[in-house]
Design an enzyme around this catalytic site. Structure first.
Site, PDB file in Angstrom:
ATOM      1  N   HIS A 131      30.919  29.653  10.921  1.00  0.00           N
ATOM      2  CA  HIS A 131      29.851  28.801  11.440  1.00  0.00           C
ATOM      3  C   HIS A 131      29.060  28.119  10.325  1.00  0.00           C
ATOM      4  O   HIS A 131      28.238  27.226  10.593  1.00  0.00           O
ATOM      5  CB  HIS A 131      28.911  29.622  12.319  1.00  0.00           C
ATOM      6  CG  HIS A 131      28.567  28.960  13.614  1.00  0.00           C
ATOM      7  ND1 HIS A 131      28.202  27.640  13.698  1.00  0.00           N
ATOM      8  CD2 HIS A 131      28.555  29.436  14.886  1.00  0.00           C
ATOM      9  CE1 HIS A 131      27.961  27.332  14.961  1.00  0.00           C
ATOM     10  NE2 HIS A 131      28.181  28.403  15.712  1.00  0.00           N
ATOM     11  N   ARG A 132      29.297  28.501   9.082  1.00  0.00           N
ATOM     12  CA  ARG A 132      28.610  27.834   7.972  1.00  0.00           C
ATOM     13  C   ARG A 132      29.199  26.467   7.680  1.00  0.00           C
ATOM     14  O   ARG A 132      28.507  25.586   7.171  1.00  0.00           O
ATOM     15  CB  ARG A 132      28.693  28.706   6.701  1.00  0.00           C
ATOM     16  CG  ARG A 132      27.973  30.039   6.802  1.00  0.00           C
ATOM     17  CD  ARG A 132      28.244  30.873   5.555  1.00  0.00           C
ATOM     18  NE  ARG A 132      29.668  31.208   5.422  1.00  0.00           N
ATOM     19  CZ  ARG A 132      30.186  31.913   4.417  1.00  0.00           C
ATOM     20  NH1 ARG A 132      29.376  32.351   3.438  1.00  0.00           N
ATOM     21  NH2 ARG A 132      31.470  32.186   4.372  1.00  0.00           N
TER      22      ARG A 132
END
Length: 514
Positions: free
Chosen positions: A485-486
């Site tokens: 998700h980064r």
């Protein structure tokens, strides 16, 4: 005379720090040639045959099959080359020629020991091949400084030969050496395979000061088995205590303990598994090492460092299966190798990554930067007898389905035989995981660190599906995408997965990118 050289476990590359001995390819006493494979080891990446950079006679092996050794630990010793016979001029009457590890003879301390050639000399300067594994040179061995054994008095002449303990080699192998002249030939004795009595019992007169040990591994091994190094007579150059000396002392101590037990009439410990107080067998402990240990470390790191999320979708793969059947049924000029479903899915992945490059990236945590990678090196999960491995198809973005399929087949065969090199198991940028071969529909795969995403594919099976407004039986597959998700938000991940599903349902969509 022959010179004994120690061959250590070389750096196998890719940051590997240890390897497990799977199978010895030579025995003690065998003659080996330069670059001849001597042992087969298993690393966290692959099985590797390790070549020896020296030619000569194997005098000792360190470690049994199944033993895990760190990089730099001794693997074996080799007696290399020969020099002119030792002259008896100016030496004690009872002096031996070469030392025990070199020809199985005896050696004397004091002035007699100082009359031989310096360690590291001889005719072995050109015996290295220069052709071994990463980080391990095979040039001439560096000359060692002469070590002088501290002693209370310095006997000379015949008294030196009479007072020096006869050192029997702990290396259980014959060593080919040149002839010995003079009185040395009369005192030379065959290898007895055991350390002398003074090596493990009784104090050695005058044995004060520093112990002649260089290797930290030898010191640690002696501490673990409570061996007093000051009571050992080293068989190495100038009395250097080698691992073979400590191993021999351990064996001798063990034999003595067993003899005491037999004498006392003690019964041997049963070989059945230990049992709890209720009589239930105790739990079995399996070491996390080799491939299993590497997988555990990598997955744990992924779960610790990567904030992952998963989305999934069901797709109608009926058209994709029909296209594959048509490809494989083609004859004449359009015929070619069979194309697998995995190859088609891999080609779909490369097309999707071209549209969503955020997922073909990695995160540099120290610099706090997202690194988008220019090419796609596609990994695919393969289950083997040794465990789970992930071979990598290099430059998958430049290949078509046929080329990808051929490379997947080649790498899969290497994985099954355990012949994948570390380079073929590293460097991936995106992973495709076909867990449908295990008969399951869905999964939430763990990202292969340091990659940013993984596509999971379940089994393709007939299911009821609404097709063109009517209920029909279609070939349905579940697709799941786990992503970091980064590197992106859910919109990018959802777009990638939706594009993959559209290509599965309508393979003609791929024609836009061909």
């Amino acid at each position: 005379m022959a010179q004994v050289l120690e061959f250590k476990l070389p750096d196998l590359g890719e940051g590997l720090t240890e390897a497990e001995i799977v199978r010895w390819l030579v025995e003690v006493g065998d003659v080996v040639a330069i670059d001849q494979p001597v042992v087969e080891v298993e690393t966290a990446k692959a099985m590797v045959e390790v070549p020896c950079p020296y030619g000569g006679v194997v005098t000792a092996r360190f470690g049994e099959e199944g033993t895990e050794l760190p990089v730099g630990a001794p693997l074996l010793t080799v007696a290399v080359g020969a020099t002119e016979p030792t002259s008896s001029h100016g030496t004690a009457a009872g002096q031996a020629g070469p030392r025990a590890p070199r020809n199985g003879g005896t050696a004397a301390d004091g002035s007699a020991a100082g009359s031989g050639p310096a360690p590291g000399s001889g005719s072995v300067s050109d015996s290295g091949s220069g052709n071994v594994l990463v980080g391990y040179g095979t040039g001439a061995p560096a000359a060692r400084r002469r070590r002088i054994r501290p002693q209370a008095t310095a006997p000379t002449g015949a008294s030196a030969a009479a007072s020096a303990p006869a050192s029997v080699s702990a290396v259980p192998a014959p060593v080919v050496a040149g002839p010995v002249t003079g009185s040395a030939s009369a005192t030379a004795a065959p290898v007895a395979g055991a350390v002398p009595a003074t090596a493990v019992a009784g104090e050695v007169d005058g044995r004060e000061g520093p112990v002649a040990v260089v290797s930290p591994l030898v010191r640690r091994l002696a501490r673990q088995h409570e061996i007093d190094l000051r009571r050992l007579t080293g068989s190495g150059p100038d009395g250097l205590i080698l691992r073979a000396d400590v191993d021999a002392a351990i064996r001798l101590a063990g034999e003595a303990a067993e003899a005491e037990i037999r004498t006392a009439g003690a019964s041997a410990r049963p070989t059945v598994p230990e049992r709890t107080s209720e009589g239930v067998p105790a739990a079995e402990r399996v070491p996390l090492r080799g491939v299993r240990g590497a997988v555990a470390d990598k997955l744990s790191r992924s779960r610790t460092e990567i904030p992952d999320a998963t989305c999934w979708v069901d797709a109608d793969a009926t058209e994709l299966m029909a296209v594959r059947a048509a490809m494989n049924a083609a004859t004449g000029p359009s015929a070619g190798p069979k194309v697998s479903v995995l190859a088609l899915l891999a080609r779909i992945c490369t097309a999707a990554l071209a549209r969503y490059p955020e997922l073909n990236s990695t995160v540099d945590t120290e610099a706090r930067e997202i690194v988008r990678l220019p090419g796609v090196h596609l990994g695919f999960a393969a289950q083997t007898e040794r465990g789970l491995v992930v071979p990598v198809v290099r430059d998958a973005h430049t290949r078509n389905a046929e080329s990808i399929g051929a490379e997947i087949a080649r790498l899969t065969e290497l994985a099954r035989t355990g012949k994948l090199s570390p380079a073929q198991l590293t460097g991936g940028t995106f992973t495709l995981n076909n867990y449908g071969v295990f008969g399951v529909d869905g999964s939430t795969p763990i990202i292969n660190h340091p990659e940013a995403a993984m596509l999971g594919v379940g089994r393709i099976m007939p299911k009821p599906w609404v097709h063109r407004g009517e209920l029909a039986v279609r070939q349905v597959v579940q697709l799941s995408l786990t992503f970091d998700h980064r590197v992106c938000d859910g919109g990018t991940a959802g777009g990638f997965l939706r594009y993959v599903a559209d290509c599965v349902e309508q393979p003609a969509v791929l024609l836009r990118t061909l």
